[in-house]
Design an enzyme around this catalytic site. Structure first.
Site, PDB file in Angstrom:
ATOM      1  N   HIS A 188       0.809  -1.215   0.000  1.00  0.00           N
ATOM      2  CA  HIS A 188       0.000   0.000   0.000  1.00  0.00           C
ATOM      3  C   HIS A 188       0.845   1.269   0.000  1.00  0.00           C
ATOM      4  O   HIS A 188       0.292   2.367  -0.009  1.00  0.00           O
ATOM      5  CB  HIS A 188      -0.894   0.007   1.240  1.00  0.00           C
ATOM      6  CG  HIS A 188      -0.120  -0.062   2.530  1.00  0.00           C
ATOM      7  ND1 HIS A 188       0.569  -1.179   2.915  1.00  0.00           N
ATOM      8  CD2 HIS A 188       0.079   0.852   3.503  1.00  0.00           C
ATOM      9  CE1 HIS A 188       1.159  -0.963   4.084  1.00  0.00           C
ATOM     10  NE2 HIS A 188       0.890   0.263   4.454  1.00  0.00           N
ATOM     11  N   CYS A 189       2.177   1.136  -0.008  1.00  0.00           N
ATOM     12  CA  CYS A 189       3.031   2.324   0.089  1.00  0.00           C
ATOM     13  C   CYS A 189       3.877   2.572  -1.151  1.00  0.00           C
ATOM     14  O   CYS A 189       3.742   3.610  -1.795  1.00  0.00           O
ATOM     15  CB  CYS A 189       3.951   2.205   1.312  1.00  0.00           C
ATOM     16  SG  CYS A 189       3.104   2.362   2.893  1.00  0.00           S
ATOM     17  N   ILE A 190       4.761   1.644  -1.474  1.00  0.00           N
ATOM     18  CA  ILE A 190       5.752   1.904  -2.517  1.00  0.00           C
ATOM     19  C   ILE A 190       5.127   2.149  -3.886  1.00  0.00           C
ATOM     20  O   ILE A 190       5.591   3.023  -4.627  1.00  0.00           O
ATOM     21  CB  ILE A 190       6.790   0.773  -2.570  1.00  0.00           C
ATOM     22  CG1 ILE A 190       7.517   0.688  -1.220  1.00  0.00           C
ATOM     23  CG2 ILE A 190       7.807   1.018  -3.670  1.00  0.00           C
ATOM     24  CD1 ILE A 190       8.544  -0.399  -1.139  1.00  0.00           C
TER      25      ILE A 190
END
Length: 418
Positions: free
Chosen positions: A260-262
């Site tokens: 969900h971030c990179i």
């Protein structure tokens, strides 16, 4: 503080729930607000839906007074409101709709002097240019009638050694008083609070952290493609370079960058750059490289099957449907674009994962094999996408007719590595 709740956490997902549990464990009076009634019911029953939060922790938090609810009335008696809602991308641009909804919901209920902290990942300027005007819209003054700060989440799912308590917490307040209040709040939960000069610094620090990872992963992914063409073992190269005691940090290639971030956070940076007349070309190229990796994996599968069986007739078994080992989180997992590419070539890939029961690709549900050992022996090629600890990699390597290891975890001659 005279509110009924020391803190109300808005959004009880992968960020908000660990925060609420940590606050309760620190002796704070905590309420959790989420629009998902099913989630709230699970928490009230003492059941967790997050990998890093155990059922026992929920039970203990509830015993300490933690209350989960769908009723925004809890905001009216909160000393602090921490917003932890999703900020996904929509058409390659930041979608702040959940943040805006949460801030508006809080603005009409905020008690005098209450602190609002945004934790959701976003671009620099969101706290002061988007959130602040909504909270100040009724004539209230920041630093006097209410307090506002930004503090980015730093959750590393599946890492038991790094929890909320021992990960430094960055705080940027709109005013000095805002920063002090936010620092005091988090100081009750974490060992170290790092106060920066303003919210934009905190917002950008979060983006830098994950963009750093994206760029370095892209570098080693690009190297993996090159090594495959030259017949060089990229894993041995990374291991060798990693022996240098200074100036180098090892990153590992893989079949794709999920989670969900990179895949998301660097896009917030590029979006912010466009608004400032600046283009982050390195970030854009890194994104392109990482997005190509599933296609590279498909090409490798086709190449490995060449001379054995046409890909459309081959039994292809994909192992690991999550974005990270030993997690039940399949957000952005590489299995979806890889399976999609195989299906486009006429193949019917199957999968196995100890944590995921169903994978859907373009409205098509992939067959999940019921017995791993039998399916490994029957497959023309087994593709290891995630090396879950539940997998006996030696046994899989021995049983598979052909094992393609995208994780680099299988040693010896039993597998072809990415």
């Amino acid at each position: 503080m005279d509110g009924q709740w020391d803190v109300v956490v808005v959004g009880l997902g992968y960020v908000g729930l660990p925060l609420a549990v940590a606050a309760a464990a620190a002796g704070m009076r905590v309420a959790g607000l989420d629009q998902d009634a099913a989630r709230v019911a699970q928490l009230r029953a003492g059941t967790s839906y997050i990998d890093d939060v155990r059922d026992e922790e929920i039970v203990l938090a509830v015993a300490r007074g933690f209350v989960a609810t769908v009723d925004p009335a809890v905001l009216t008696r909160a000393d602090a409101v921490v917003i932890c809602v999703p900020t996904p991308l929509r058409n390659a641009e930041p979608d702040l709709s959940a943040v805006l909804e949460s801030v508006r919901m809080a603005a009409i209920r905020l008690r005098p002097g209450a602190l609002v902290v945004l934790e959701s990942t976003t671009y620099p300027g969101t706290t002061t240019d988007v959130v602040l005007p909504i909270l100040a819209g009724t004539g209230r003054q920041v630093g006097a009638d209410f307090l506002l700060a930004y503090s980015p989440e730093r959750i590393d799912p599946g890492n038991p050694g790094l929890q909320l308590s021992n990960t430094p917490k960055i705080v940027g307040g709109v005013t000095a008083r805002c920063a002090a209040a936010a620092s005091e709040l988090y100081g009750r939960m974490v060992q170290k609070v790092v106060v920066v000069s303003n919210p934009a610094v905190a917002e950008l620090a979060k983006l830098l952290e994950n963009t750093y990872r994206q760029v370095n992963i892209a570098l080693v992914n690009d190297l993996a493609v090159y090594c495959a063409r030259r017949g060089i073992d990229v894993w041995e190269v990374v291991e060798a370079a990693g022996t240098k005691p200074f100036g180098f940090h090892s990153f590992r290639p893989g079949p794709g960058v999920g989670g969900h971030c990179i895949p998301v956070d660097p896009m917030y940076l590029t979006f912010s750059g466009y608004g400032a007349g600046h283009r982050f070309r390195l970030v854009e190229q890194a994104q392109e490289i990482n997005e190509r990796m599933p296609h590279f994996v498909v090409d490798r599968i086709v190449g490995l099957l060449h001379g054995r069986r046409p890909v459309r007739d081959a039994r292809i078994l994909l192992l690991g449907a999550t974005y990270k080992p030993d997690l039940a989180d399949d957000r952005g997992a590489a299995i979806v674009p890889i399976a999609e590419g195989l299906i486009e070539l006429g193949a019917a890939p199957e999968f196995h994962d100890p944590y995921v029961r169903q994978i859907t690709v373009r409205d098509r549900v992939l067959r999940r094999v019921p017995r791993l050992d039998e399916s490994v022996r029957a497959a023309d090629i087994v593709v290891l996408l995630q090396p879950h600890s539940a997998y006996d990699l030696v046994a899989i390597s021995d049983a598979a007719a052909l094992l393609f290891d995208t994780s680099g975890r299988v040693v010896g001659d039993g597998a072809i590595r990415l």
